[in-house]
Motif scaffolding. Structure first.
Motif, PDB file in Angstrom:
ATOM      1  N   ILE A  98      31.356  17.450  44.429  1.00 25.12           N
ATOM      2  CA  ILE A  98      31.868  17.743  43.090  1.00 25.12           C
ATOM      3  C   ILE A  98      32.874  18.879  43.219  1.00 25.12           C
ATOM      4  CG2 ILE A  98      31.261  18.571  40.773  1.00 25.12           C
ATOM      5  CD1 ILE A  98      28.437  17.422  41.314  1.00 25.12           C
ATOM      6  N   VAL A  99      33.988  18.752  42.528  1.00 19.97           N
ATOM      7  CA  VAL A  99      34.994  19.814  42.524  1.00 19.97           C
ATOM      8  C   VAL A  99      35.049  20.428  41.134  1.00 19.97           C
ATOM      9  CG1 VAL A  99      37.446  20.364  42.755  1.00 19.97           C
ATOM     10  CG2 VAL A  99      36.376  18.758  44.335  1.00 19.97           C
ATOM     11  N   LEU A 100      34.873  21.738  41.066  1.00 24.75           N
ATOM     12  CA  LEU A 100      35.020  22.481  39.823  1.00 24.75           C
ATOM     13  C   LEU A 100      36.312  23.285  39.895  1.00 24.75           C
ATOM     14  CD1 LEU A 100      31.411  23.946  39.295  1.00 24.75           C
ATOM     15  CD2 LEU A 100      32.305  21.726  38.592  1.00 24.75           C
ATOM     16  N   ALA A 101      37.093  23.257  38.831  1.00 20.82           N
ATOM     17  CA  ALA A 101      38.323  24.046  38.770  1.00 20.82           C
ATOM     18  C   ALA A 101      38.370  24.748  37.430  1.00 20.82           C
ATOM     19  CB  ALA A 101      39.550  23.158  38.946  1.00 20.82           C
ATOM     20  N   MET A 102      38.664  26.033  37.455  1.00 24.20           N
ATOM     21  CA  MET A 102      38.732  26.805  36.215  1.00 24.20           C
ATOM     22  C   MET A 102      39.912  27.769  36.285  1.00 24.20           C
ATOM     23  SD  MET A 102      35.189  28.517  37.279  1.00 24.20           S
ATOM     24  CE  MET A 102      34.894  27.001  38.197  1.00 24.20           C
ATOM     25  N   GLU A 103      40.654  27.833  35.208  1.00 21.31           N
ATOM     26  CA  GLU A 103      41.821  28.703  35.126  1.00 21.31           C
ATOM     27  C   GLU A 103      41.612  29.658  33.969  1.00 21.31           C
ATOM     28  OE1 GLU A 103      46.615  28.363  34.249  1.00 21.31           O
ATOM     29  OE2 GLU A 103      45.494  26.577  34.850  1.00 21.31           O
ATOM     30  N   PHE A 104      41.860  30.933  34.214  1.00 24.77           N
ATOM     31  CA  PHE A 104      41.649  31.920  33.158  1.00 24.77           C
ATOM     32  C   PHE A 104      42.513  33.146  33.411  1.00 24.77           C
ATOM     33  CE2 PHE A 104      38.277  32.111  36.365  1.00 24.77           C
ATOM     34  CZ  PHE A 104      38.429  33.386  36.859  1.00 24.77           C
ATOM     35  N   SER A 105      42.595  33.995  32.396  1.00 25.82           N
ATOM     36  CA  SER A 105      43.362  35.233  32.489  1.00 25.82           C
ATOM     37  C   SER A 105      42.404  36.404  32.579  1.00 25.82           C
ATOM     38  CB  SER A 105      44.265  35.384  31.261  1.00 25.82           C
ATOM     39  OG  SER A 105      45.105  36.511  31.389  1.00 25.82           O
ATOM     40  N   ILE A 106      42.700  37.348  33.462  1.00 26.04           N
ATOM     41  CA  ILE A 106      41.841  38.512  33.657  1.00 26.04           C
ATOM     42  C   ILE A 106      42.719  39.714  33.983  1.00 26.04           C
ATOM     43  CG2 ILE A 106      41.477  37.880  36.084  1.00 26.04           C
ATOM     44  CD1 ILE A 106      38.718  39.158  35.902  1.00 26.04           C
ATOM     45  N   THR A 107      42.375  40.867  33.429  1.00 26.73           N
ATOM     46  CA  THR A 107      43.196  42.060  33.608  1.00 26.73           C
ATOM     47  C   THR A 107      43.360  42.438  35.064  1.00 26.73           C
ATOM     48  OG1 THR A 107      42.393  42.858  31.472  1.00 26.73           O
ATOM     49  CG2 THR A 107      43.494  44.456  32.890  1.00 26.73           C
ATOM     50  N   ASP A 108      42.261  42.330  35.832  1.00 34.55           N
ATOM     51  CA  ASP A 108      42.285  42.686  37.248  1.00 34.55           C
ATOM     52  C   ASP A 108      41.951  41.453  38.082  1.00 34.55           C
ATOM     53  OD1 ASP A 108      42.162  43.830  39.726  1.00 34.55           O
ATOM     54  OD2 ASP A 108      40.310  44.952  39.373  1.00 34.55           O
ATOM     55  N   PRO A 109      42.945  40.640  38.453  1.00 28.52           N
ATOM     56  CA  PRO A 109      42.675  39.403  39.200  1.00 28.52           C
ATOM     57  C   PRO A 109      41.942  39.630  40.520  1.00 28.52           C
ATOM     58  CG  PRO A 109      44.915  39.393  38.353  1.00 28.52           C
ATOM     59  CD  PRO A 109      44.372  40.784  38.142  1.00 28.52           C
ATOM     60  N   ASP A 110      42.154  40.777  41.150  1.00 27.37           N
ATOM     61  CA  ASP A 110      41.487  41.051  42.426  1.00 27.37           C
ATOM     62  C   ASP A 110      39.968  41.122  42.267  1.00 27.37           C
ATOM     63  OD1 ASP A 110      43.817  41.102  43.908  1.00 27.37           O
ATOM     64  OD2 ASP A 110      44.132  43.243  43.611  1.00 27.37           O
ATOM     65  N   ARG A 111      39.517  41.339  41.044  1.00 27.46           N
ATOM     66  CA  ARG A 111      38.076  41.422  40.796  1.00 27.46           C
ATOM     67  C   ARG A 111      37.393  40.084  41.097  1.00 27.46           C
ATOM     68  NH1 ARG A 111      34.253  44.424  38.529  1.00 27.46           N
ATOM     69  NH2 ARG A 111      32.614  43.441  37.285  1.00 27.46           N
ATOM     70  N   ALA A 127      29.901  38.562  35.721  1.00 22.44           N
ATOM     71  CA  ALA A 127      30.245  39.574  36.731  1.00 22.44           C
ATOM     72  C   ALA A 127      31.755  39.767  36.828  1.00 22.44           C
ATOM     73  CB  ALA A 127      29.675  39.164  38.093  1.00 22.44           C
ATOM     74  N   VAL A 128      32.502  38.687  36.664  1.00 24.77           N
ATOM     75  CA  VAL A 128      33.964  38.788  36.698  1.00 24.77           C
ATOM     76  C   VAL A 128      34.479  39.555  35.489  1.00 24.77           C
ATOM     77  CG1 VAL A 128      36.103  37.445  36.551  1.00 24.77           C
ATOM     78  CG2 VAL A 128      34.305  36.750  38.125  1.00 24.77           C
ATOM     79  N   GLY A 129      33.739  39.462  34.381  1.00 24.73           N
ATOM     80  CA  GLY A 129      34.139  40.178  33.172  1.00 24.73           C
ATOM     81  C   GLY A 129      34.802  39.303  32.133  1.00 24.73           C
ATOM     82  N   LEU A 130      34.526  37.995  32.193  1.00 19.70           N
ATOM     83  CA  LEU A 130      35.121  37.086  31.217  1.00 19.70           C
ATOM     84  C   LEU A 130      34.375  37.166  29.891  1.00 19.70           C
ATOM     85  CD1 LEU A 130      35.754  33.916  33.411  1.00 19.70           C
ATOM     86  CD2 LEU A 130      37.338  35.762  32.850  1.00 19.70           C
TER      87      LEU A 130
END
Length: 211
Positions: A8-21, A80-83
């Motif tokens: 199964i392949v999961l793909a998710m795209e989102f915006s985050i202030t600190d991408p390195d997180r 944990a990522v902060g979404l």
């Protein structure tokens, strides 16, 4: 004889202030990713919007997709990522793959990714196959087509390209790109993603995953 575990392949795209997180959190959570059944995780950073991230997770699991998407492991990772909001997740399987050239030179792989509807998935895959020669001329090295589980008329096209210039050239000059990607960025579908693979994790696959 062991029954083959579905991929199964999961793909998710989102915006985050600190991408390195995203990279930091995933690296810290290798055990939970393994528990989810993940065997490969790739994080791409957008070359157009600095805060945009595309993450793909390859999973081997016998769990139903609905159960997998409701797993606390995914939600724990989002927290944990902060979404603040749970991102839309594309879940599907690979229906076509082809490497049009040798491996790319050392450095980050540049990708073009898009999720969009197609009237006839089999016809779309046939069109992709017929375009392989032109792909190579545009510097496209790898072609992947994924088909969504919840709507089999929805696909994700993932291309690995020599560089950003080649990606823009294909997007602006290719008639196929103009037709295929006309629905990208419309309604529920996110815009075409252009970016580089910034971080990847390969996890062992020699375990029996799922119930």
């Amino acid at each position: 004889m062991r029954r083959e575990v579905p991929v199964i392949v999961l793909a998710m795209e989102f915006s985050i202030t600190d991408p390195d997180r995203v990279r930091t959190v995933l690296d810290r959570n290798r055990d939970t990713l393994a528990a989810l059944g993940a065997h490969e995780v790739v994080v791409h950073h957008s070359a157009v919007e600095p805060t945009r991230v595309l993450t793909t997770i390859g999973i081997r699991s016998r769990q139903p997709v609905r159960q997998l998407l409701g797993s606390h492991y995914l939600f724990d990772w989002f927290d944990a990522v902060g979404l603040v909001e749970v991102p839309a997740v594309f879940a599907g399987d690979i229906v076509f793959r082809h490497d049009t050239a040798d491996a790319a030179p050392p450095g980050r792989e540049f990708v073009v990714a898009a999720i969009f509807p197609v009237p006839q998935p089999e016809e779309f895959v046939a069109q992709v196959k017929a375009s392989l020669g032109r792909f190579r001329r545009y510097g496209i090295r790898k072609v992947r087509v994924y088909q969504a589980f919840d709507d089999r008329r929805e696909v994700m096209l993932l291309l690995t390209v020599d560089n950003q210039h080649s990606a823009h050239l294909w997007l602006s000059k290719s008639d196929a790109a103009a037709v295929w990607l006309a629905s990208a960025g419309v309604g529920i579908y996110p815009p075409v993603f252009l970016g580089s693979a910034d971080f990847d994790i390969d996890l062992p696959e020699d375990r029996d995953v799922g119930p």
